[in-house]
Design a protein around this motif. Structure first.
Motif, PDB file in Angstrom:
ATOM      1  N   THR A  58      53.346  96.157  78.095  1.00 24.56           N
ATOM      2  CA  THR A  58      54.156  94.546  77.070  1.00 24.56           C
ATOM      3  C   THR A  58      53.454  93.471  76.213  1.00 24.56           C
ATOM      4  OG1 THR A  58      55.896  94.528  78.778  1.00 24.56           O
ATOM      5  CG2 THR A  58      55.713  93.120  76.807  1.00 24.56           C
ATOM      6  N   GLN A  59      52.362  93.373  77.296  1.00 23.40           N
ATOM      7  CA  GLN A  59      50.854  92.105  76.208  1.00 23.40           C
ATOM      8  C   GLN A  59      50.425  93.293  75.911  1.00 23.40           C
ATOM      9  OE1 GLN A  59      48.988  89.894  79.164  1.00 23.40           O
ATOM     10  NE2 GLN A  59      51.037  89.334  80.454  1.00 23.40           N
ATOM     11  N   LEU A  60      50.084  94.317  76.351  1.00 21.42           N
ATOM     12  CA  LEU A  60      49.056  95.122  75.538  1.00 21.42           C
ATOM     13  C   LEU A  60      50.138  95.787  74.558  1.00 21.42           C
ATOM     14  CD1 LEU A  60      46.137  96.819  75.469  1.00 21.42           C
ATOM     15  CD2 LEU A  60      47.311  98.485  76.955  1.00 21.42           C
ATOM     16  N   GLU A  61      50.965  96.263  74.204  1.00 22.32           N
ATOM     17  CA  GLU A  61      52.065  96.633  72.840  1.00 22.32           C
ATOM     18  C   GLU A  61      51.954  95.496  72.235  1.00 22.32           C
ATOM     19  OE1 GLU A  61      55.012  97.834  74.854  1.00 22.32           O
ATOM     20  OE2 GLU A  61      54.677 100.369  75.178  1.00 22.32           O
ATOM     21  N   ASN A  62      51.743  94.245  72.361  1.00 21.30           N
ATOM     22  CA  ASN A  62      51.977  92.951  71.571  1.00 21.30           C
ATOM     23  C   ASN A  62      50.737  92.623  70.910  1.00 21.30           C
ATOM     24  OD1 ASN A  62      52.801  90.674  70.025  1.00 21.30           O
ATOM     25  ND2 ASN A  62      53.010  89.734  72.249  1.00 21.30           N
ATOM     26  N   ILE A  63      49.813  93.051  71.040  1.00 21.32           N
ATOM     27  CA  ILE A  63      48.304  92.581  71.062  1.00 21.32           C
ATOM     28  C   ILE A  63      48.485  93.924  69.994  1.00 21.32           C
ATOM     29  CG2 ILE A  63      45.912  92.635  71.516  1.00 21.32           C
ATOM     30  CD1 ILE A  63      46.570  91.023  73.599  1.00 21.32           C
ATOM     31  N   GLN A  64      48.593  95.270  70.723  1.00 23.23           N
ATOM     32  CA  GLN A  64      48.277  96.332  69.454  1.00 23.23           C
ATOM     33  C   GLN A  64      48.800  96.149  68.279  1.00 23.23           C
ATOM     34  OE1 GLN A  64      48.785  99.479  72.094  1.00 23.23           O
ATOM     35  NE2 GLN A  64      46.598  99.589  73.076  1.00 23.23           N
ATOM     36  N   SER A  65      50.180  95.653  68.585  1.00 23.71           N
ATOM     37  CA  SER A  65      50.844  95.222  67.483  1.00 23.71           C
ATOM     38  C   SER A  65      50.169  94.735  65.832  1.00 23.71           C
ATOM     39  CB  SER A  65      52.332  94.870  67.168  1.00 23.71           C
ATOM     40  OG  SER A  65      53.219  94.712  66.091  1.00 23.71           O
ATOM     41  N   LYS A  66      49.370  93.726  67.089  1.00 24.90           N
ATOM     42  CA  LYS A  66      48.828  91.864  66.007  1.00 24.90           C
ATOM     43  C   LYS A  66      47.627  92.383  65.232  1.00 24.90           C
ATOM     44  CE  LYS A  66      51.239  88.333  68.789  1.00 24.90           C
ATOM     45  NZ  LYS A  66      50.567  87.318  69.755  1.00 24.90           N
ATOM     46  N   ILE A  67      46.924  93.573  66.726  1.00 26.10           N
ATOM     47  CA  ILE A  67      45.607  93.960  65.731  1.00 26.10           C
ATOM     48  C   ILE A  67      45.680  94.752  64.218  1.00 26.10           C
ATOM     49  CG2 ILE A  67      44.006  95.220  66.099  1.00 26.10           C
ATOM     50  CD1 ILE A  67      43.959  94.270  69.164  1.00 26.10           C
ATOM     51  N   PHE A  68      47.439  95.755  64.377  1.00 31.58           N
ATOM     52  CA  PHE A  68      47.615  96.454  63.511  1.00 31.58           C
ATOM     53  C   PHE A  68      48.246  95.676  62.320  1.00 31.58           C
ATOM     54  CE2 PHE A  68      50.940  98.930  60.737  1.00 31.58           C
ATOM     55  CZ  PHE A  68      50.005 100.166  60.464  1.00 31.58           C
ATOM     56  N   MET A  69      48.983  94.554  62.210  1.00 33.48           N
ATOM     57  CA  MET A  69      49.021  94.039  61.005  1.00 33.48           C
ATOM     58  C   MET A  69      47.948  93.005  60.717  1.00 33.48           C
ATOM     59  SD  MET A  69      52.803  92.452  62.472  1.00 33.48           S
ATOM     60  CE  MET A  69      52.544  91.289  62.464  1.00 33.48           C
ATOM     61  N   LYS A  70      47.461  92.719  61.440  1.00 36.76           N
ATOM     62  CA  LYS A  70      46.034  92.059  60.667  1.00 36.76           C
ATOM     63  C   LYS A  70      45.172  92.922  60.097  1.00 36.76           C
ATOM     64  CE  LYS A  70      46.655  87.852  63.591  1.00 36.76           C
ATOM     65  NZ  LYS A  70      47.366  87.276  63.161  1.00 36.76           N
ATOM     66  N   LYS A  71      44.791  93.978  60.771  1.00 37.58           N
ATOM     67  CA  LYS A  71      43.873  94.735  59.969  1.00 37.58           C
ATOM     68  C   LYS A  71      44.823  95.666  58.839  1.00 37.58           C
ATOM     69  CE  LYS A  71      41.122  96.614  63.953  1.00 37.58           C
ATOM     70  NZ  LYS A  71      40.261  97.907  64.548  1.00 37.58           N
ATOM     71  N   ASP A  72      45.917  95.789  58.379  1.00 38.06           N
ATOM     72  CA  ASP A  72      46.526  96.305  57.456  1.00 38.06           C
ATOM     73  C   ASP A  72      46.573  94.490  56.018  1.00 38.06           C
ATOM     74  OD1 ASP A  72      48.163  98.155  56.166  1.00 38.06           O
ATOM     75  OD2 ASP A  72      49.690  96.791  56.077  1.00 38.06           O
ATOM     76  N   ILE A  73      46.681  93.520  56.807  1.00 40.53           N
ATOM     77  CA  ILE A  73      46.901  92.907  55.882  1.00 40.53           C
ATOM     78  C   ILE A  73      44.843  92.776  55.423  1.00 40.53           C
ATOM     79  CG2 ILE A  73      46.674  89.813  55.536  1.00 40.53           C
ATOM     80  CD1 ILE A  73      48.880  89.547  57.905  1.00 40.53           C
ATOM     81  N   LEU A  74      43.965  93.119  56.370  1.00 41.64           N
ATOM     82  CA  LEU A  74      42.421  92.684  55.646  1.00 41.64           C
ATOM     83  C   LEU A  74      42.504  93.874  54.712  1.00 41.64           C
ATOM     84  CD1 LEU A  74      39.864  91.192  56.376  1.00 41.64           C
ATOM     85  CD2 LEU A  74      39.135  93.041  58.225  1.00 41.64           C
ATOM     86  N   ARG A  75      43.009  95.108  55.384  1.00 33.53           N
ATOM     87  CA  ARG A  75      42.531  96.158  54.152  1.00 33.53           C
ATOM     88  C   ARG A  75      43.537  96.212  53.042  1.00 33.53           C
ATOM     89  NH1 ARG A  75      43.995  99.625  57.898  1.00 33.53           N
ATOM     90  NH2 ARG A  75      45.925  99.699  57.674  1.00 33.53           N
ATOM     91  N   HIS A  76      44.334  95.577  53.080  1.00 31.15           N
ATOM     92  CA  HIS A  76      45.538  95.283  51.619  1.00 31.15           C
ATOM     93  C   HIS A  76      44.845  93.934  50.999  1.00 31.15           C
ATOM     94  CE1 HIS A  76      47.033  98.338  52.818  1.00 31.15           C
ATOM     95  NE2 HIS A  76      47.824  98.326  52.274  1.00 31.15           N
ATOM     96  N   ALA A  77      43.218  93.097  51.079  1.00 26.54           N
ATOM     97  CA  ALA A  77      42.770  91.422  51.068  1.00 26.54           C
ATOM     98  C   ALA A  77      41.662  92.098  50.471  1.00 26.54           C
ATOM     99  CB  ALA A  77      42.500  91.228  51.998  1.00 26.54           C
ATOM    100  N   LYS A  78      42.157  90.733  48.903  1.00 24.52           N
ATOM    101  CA  LYS A  78      41.007  91.143  47.982  1.00 24.52           C
ATOM    102  C   LYS A  78      40.304  89.565  47.919  1.00 24.52           C
ATOM    103  CE  LYS A  78      42.677  94.888  45.170  1.00 24.52           C
ATOM    104  NZ  LYS A  78      43.180  95.137  44.211  1.00 24.52           N
TER     105      LYS A  78
END
Length: 152
Positions: free
Chosen positions: A52-72
């Motif tokens: 459960t902790q691992l899935e939670n962290i992987q979800s956060k990583i995905f969201m933050k990387k997505d934000i970073l990918r679209h950030a300017k």
């Protein structure tokens, strides 16, 4: 996903958060391998907790990387006559007290550090105002007013 404008500091903080989450992800993956096939009831409970902790962290990583990918980066050559995201504004209240705020995306907001979100009530009311204009916004039941002294 919409574009997120971040300062250099915002980019660094976001990358630092991602790195920290990735370290936690590796540690949990190793722990999961150590538990192996759960035999006892306690092992099974611990294994499920780690998953459960691992899935939670992987979800956060995905969201933050997505934000970073679209950030300017914040626009460098913006119209400094009007307040926009990235503007540093000096404001004065009726008692003469001076406030300095930097308008940032909500990811970077930290009012204690003088960085306010463009999505906050004050941030929204500041956008597109010019020097010498009075800005007002609702703060609970009261209406607050500040005058724009400087935009940089």
């Amino acid at each position: 996903m919409s574009t997120t404008f971040l300062s250099k500091k915002g980019f660094k903080e976001l990358q630092k958060e991602i790195s920290g989450l990735e370290i936690s992800e590796k540690a949990l993956t190793l722990e999961l391998k150590e538990i192996g096939r759960a035999k006892s009831r306690d092992d099974k409970l611990r294994r499920n907790d780690v998953i459960t902790q691992l899935e939670n962290i992987q979800s956060k990583i995905f969201m933050k990387k997505d934000i970073l990918r679209h950030a300017k980066p914040l626009p460098r050559k913006r119209d400094r006559l009007k307040i926009a995201i990235g503007s540093v504004v000096d404001l004065v209240d009726q008692q003469g007290k001076i406030f300095r705020y930097t308008l940032v995306h909500s990811l970077e907001a930290n009012p204690l550090d003088g960085r306010i979100s463009v999505d906050s009530p004050l941030g929204k009311s500041l956008l597109n105002h010019k020097k010498s204009e009075t800005v007002s916004w609702k703060n609970g039941l009261t209406t607050r007013q500040l005058q724009v002294v400087k935009i940089s």
